[in-house]
Motif scaffolding. Structure first.
Motif, mmCIF file in Angstrom:
data_model
loop_
_atom_site.group_PDB
_atom_site.id
_atom_site.type_symbol
_atom_site.label_atom_id
_atom_site.label_comp_id
_atom_site.label_asym_id
_atom_site.label_seq_id
_atom_site.Cartn_x
_atom_site.Cartn_y
_atom_site.Cartn_z
ATOM 1 N N GLU A 51 43.103 109.797 34.068
ATOM 2 C CA GLU A 51 42.174 110.931 34.049
ATOM 3 C C GLU A 51 42.058 111.566 35.430
ATOM 4 O OE1 GLU A 51 38.784 108.928 32.443
ATOM 5 O OE2 GLU A 51 39.406 109.323 30.358
ATOM 6 N N GLU A 52 42.063 110.764 36.492
ATOM 7 C CA GLU A 52 41.991 111.298 37.850
ATOM 8 C C GLU A 52 43.232 112.127 38.183
ATOM 9 O OE1 GLU A 52 41.323 108.128 40.653
ATOM 10 O OE2 GLU A 52 39.386 107.636 39.768
ATOM 11 N N VAL A 53 44.395 111.615 37.819
ATOM 12 C CA VAL A 53 45.638 112.351 38.079
ATOM 13 C C VAL A 53 45.603 113.694 37.365
ATOM 14 C CG1 VAL A 53 48.137 112.395 37.644
ATOM 15 C CG2 VAL A 53 47.056 110.319 38.530
ATOM 16 N N LEU A 54 45.186 113.686 36.105
ATOM 17 C CA LEU A 54 45.163 114.918 35.334
ATOM 18 C C LEU A 54 44.111 115.898 35.850
ATOM 19 C CD1 LEU A 54 45.683 113.429 31.776
ATOM 20 C CD2 LEU A 54 47.328 114.764 33.134
ATOM 21 N N SER A 55 43.019 115.391 36.364
ATOM 22 C CA SER A 55 41.959 116.287 36.864
ATOM 23 C C SER A 55 42.321 116.902 38.201
ATOM 24 C CB SER A 55 40.624 115.566 36.958
ATOM 25 O OG SER A 55 40.649 114.616 38.020
ATOM 26 N N ASP A 56 43.205 116.250 38.965
ATOM 27 C CA ASP A 56 43.627 116.787 40.262
ATOM 28 C C ASP A 56 44.662 117.880 40.129
ATOM 29 O OD1 ASP A 56 41.932 115.131 41.644
ATOM 30 O OD2 ASP A 56 43.463 113.646 42.143
#
Length: 57
Positions: A51-56
């Motif tokens: 989720e962090e990768v996708l939000s960045d």
């Protein structure tokens, strides 16, 4: 076209051999309709990291 489990695993192995990063794989799989929880399982990552990768991006 949605990839089945075998196709996803083969794709991951092939792409890692080509030097594709984990982060790039997360985006590619996500863009191809693979659910985040499955990406997490296939790449042995925490769902939070996915989720962090996708939000960045």
């Amino acid at each position: 076209m949605k990839m089945d489990e075998t196709q996803v695993k083969h794709f991951i192995i092939t792409e890692r051999r080509r030097g594709t990063t984990i982060e790039e794989l997360v985006f590619i799989l996500h863009d191809n309709g693979v659910p985040d929880y499955e990406i997490s399982n296939f790449l042995d990552l925490s769902i939070r990291y996915v989720e962090e990768v996708l939000s960045d991006g």
